[in-house]
Design a protein around this motif. Structure first.
Motif, short mmCIF file in Angstrom:
data_model
loop_
_atom_site.label_atom_id
_atom_site.label_comp_id
_atom_site.label_asym_id
_atom_site.label_seq_id
_atom_site.Cartn_x
_atom_site.Cartn_y
_atom_site.Cartn_z
N ARG A 112 0.83 -1.21 0.00
CA ARG A 112 0.00 0.00 0.00
C ARG A 112 0.87 1.26 0.00
O ARG A 112 0.53 2.26 -0.62
N GLY A 113 2.02 1.21 0.68
CA GLY A 113 2.94 2.35 0.64
C GLY A 113 3.55 2.52 -0.74
O GLY A 113 3.75 3.66 -1.20
N LEU A 114 3.84 1.42 -1.42
CA LEU A 114 4.43 1.51 -2.77
C LEU A 114 3.47 2.10 -3.78
O LEU A 114 3.90 2.80 -4.71
N VAL A 128 1.80 -1.83 -9.37
CA VAL A 128 3.10 -1.20 -9.49
C VAL A 128 3.68 -1.61 -10.83
O VAL A 128 3.82 -2.80 -11.12
N THR A 129 4.02 -0.64 -11.63
CA THR A 129 4.65 -0.94 -12.92
C THR A 129 6.13 -1.22 -12.69
O THR A 129 6.69 -0.82 -11.66
N PRO A 130 6.76 -1.86 -13.64
CA PRO A 130 8.20 -2.11 -13.48
C PRO A 130 9.01 -0.82 -13.34
O PRO A 130 9.99 -0.78 -12.60
N LEU A 133 8.62 0.38 -9.78
CA LEU A 133 9.39 -0.49 -8.89
C LEU A 133 10.88 -0.14 -8.96
O LEU A 133 11.56 -0.07 -7.93
N LEU A 134 11.39 0.12 -10.17
CA LEU A 134 12.79 0.51 -10.33
C LEU A 134 13.06 1.83 -9.63
O LEU A 134 14.10 2.00 -8.97
N THR A 135 12.13 2.77 -9.71
CA THR A 135 12.29 4.06 -9.03
C THR A 135 12.35 3.86 -7.52
O THR A 135 13.20 4.45 -6.84
N HIS A 136 11.48 3.02 -6.98
CA HIS A 136 11.49 2.74 -5.54
C HIS A 136 12.80 2.07 -5.12
O HIS A 136 13.36 2.40 -4.06
N PHE A 141 18.20 2.18 -2.46
CA PHE A 141 19.64 1.91 -2.46
C PHE A 141 20.44 3.10 -3.01
O PHE A 141 21.51 2.91 -3.56
N ARG A 142 19.93 4.31 -2.83
CA ARG A 142 20.54 5.52 -3.39
C ARG A 142 21.97 5.70 -2.91
O ARG A 142 22.87 5.99 -3.69
N GLU A 143 22.24 5.49 -1.63
CA GLU A 143 23.57 5.75 -1.11
C GLU A 143 24.57 4.67 -1.52
O GLU A 143 25.78 4.90 -1.46
N TYR A 144 24.10 3.49 -1.98
CA TYR A 144 25.01 2.43 -2.39
C TYR A 144 25.26 2.43 -3.91
O TYR A 144 26.18 1.78 -4.38
N VAL A 145 24.41 3.10 -4.68
CA VAL A 145 24.53 3.13 -6.14
C VAL A 145 25.18 4.45 -6.53
O VAL A 145 24.79 5.53 -6.08
N ARG A 146 26.18 4.43 -7.41
CA ARG A 146 26.85 5.67 -7.85
C ARG A 146 26.31 6.16 -9.14
O ARG A 146 25.93 5.61 -10.03
#
Length: 146
Positions: A112-114, A128-130, A133-136, A141-146
């Motif tokens: 429900r939050g998504l 939820v579209t793909p 889902l990718l945006t979420h 994982f924003r701080e782990y992805v460069r």
């Protein structure tokens, strides 16, 4: 065994050298007469029946199960320790049911939050579209992805 004194008459024919013919003599022999009677049972060994009885014994006393349990619990090193520990733990269906219900509620709340925070109405029409889902996942994982 039966033992008795006996007299055994016998006629013996002896031929004479003279031309007078043969002479019969009556001889009586004395001695001991032995008579016995044998009784008992004759038995034979049947390999097919013996193997069948052995197999029935093994299966009826559940030896394959006991042998497998012994090998799993004592002869496999570290894996045996894990099996013994798992065997000692008590299984509680009530506790597992409570955990399953809590996990289901958590999954529904997360879903429900998504989909944008629709916590009061039915969510069957939402999804939820793909791309969403990718945006979420990028946000997560924003701080782990460069």
């Amino acid at each position: 065994l039966h033992v008795a004194w006996t007299a055994f008459p016998a006629i013996v024919r002896s031929d004479m050298i003279l031309d007078t013919g043969s002479v019969d003599k009556l001889l009586t022999g004395y001695g001991v007469s032995l008579s016995s009677q044998v009784s008992g049972a004759f038995k034979s060994f049947d390999l097919t029946r013996a193997v069948g009885a052995l197999v029935n014994f093994i299966v009826l006393f559940s030896l394959p199960l006991q042998l497998t349990q012994f090998i799993a619990l004592y002869c496999m090193g570290v894996v045996s320790e894990i099996y013994r520990r798992a065997r000692r733990t008590k299984l509680s269906a009530y506790n597992h049911f409570q955990n399953a219900v809590v996990r289901t509620l958590m999954a529904e709340t997360c879903f429900r939050g998504l989909i944008g925070g629709h916590f009061k109405d039915n969510v069957c029409a939402y999804g939820v579209t793909p791309k969403e889902l990718l945006t979420h996942l990028h946000d997560l994982f924003r701080e782990y992805v460069r």
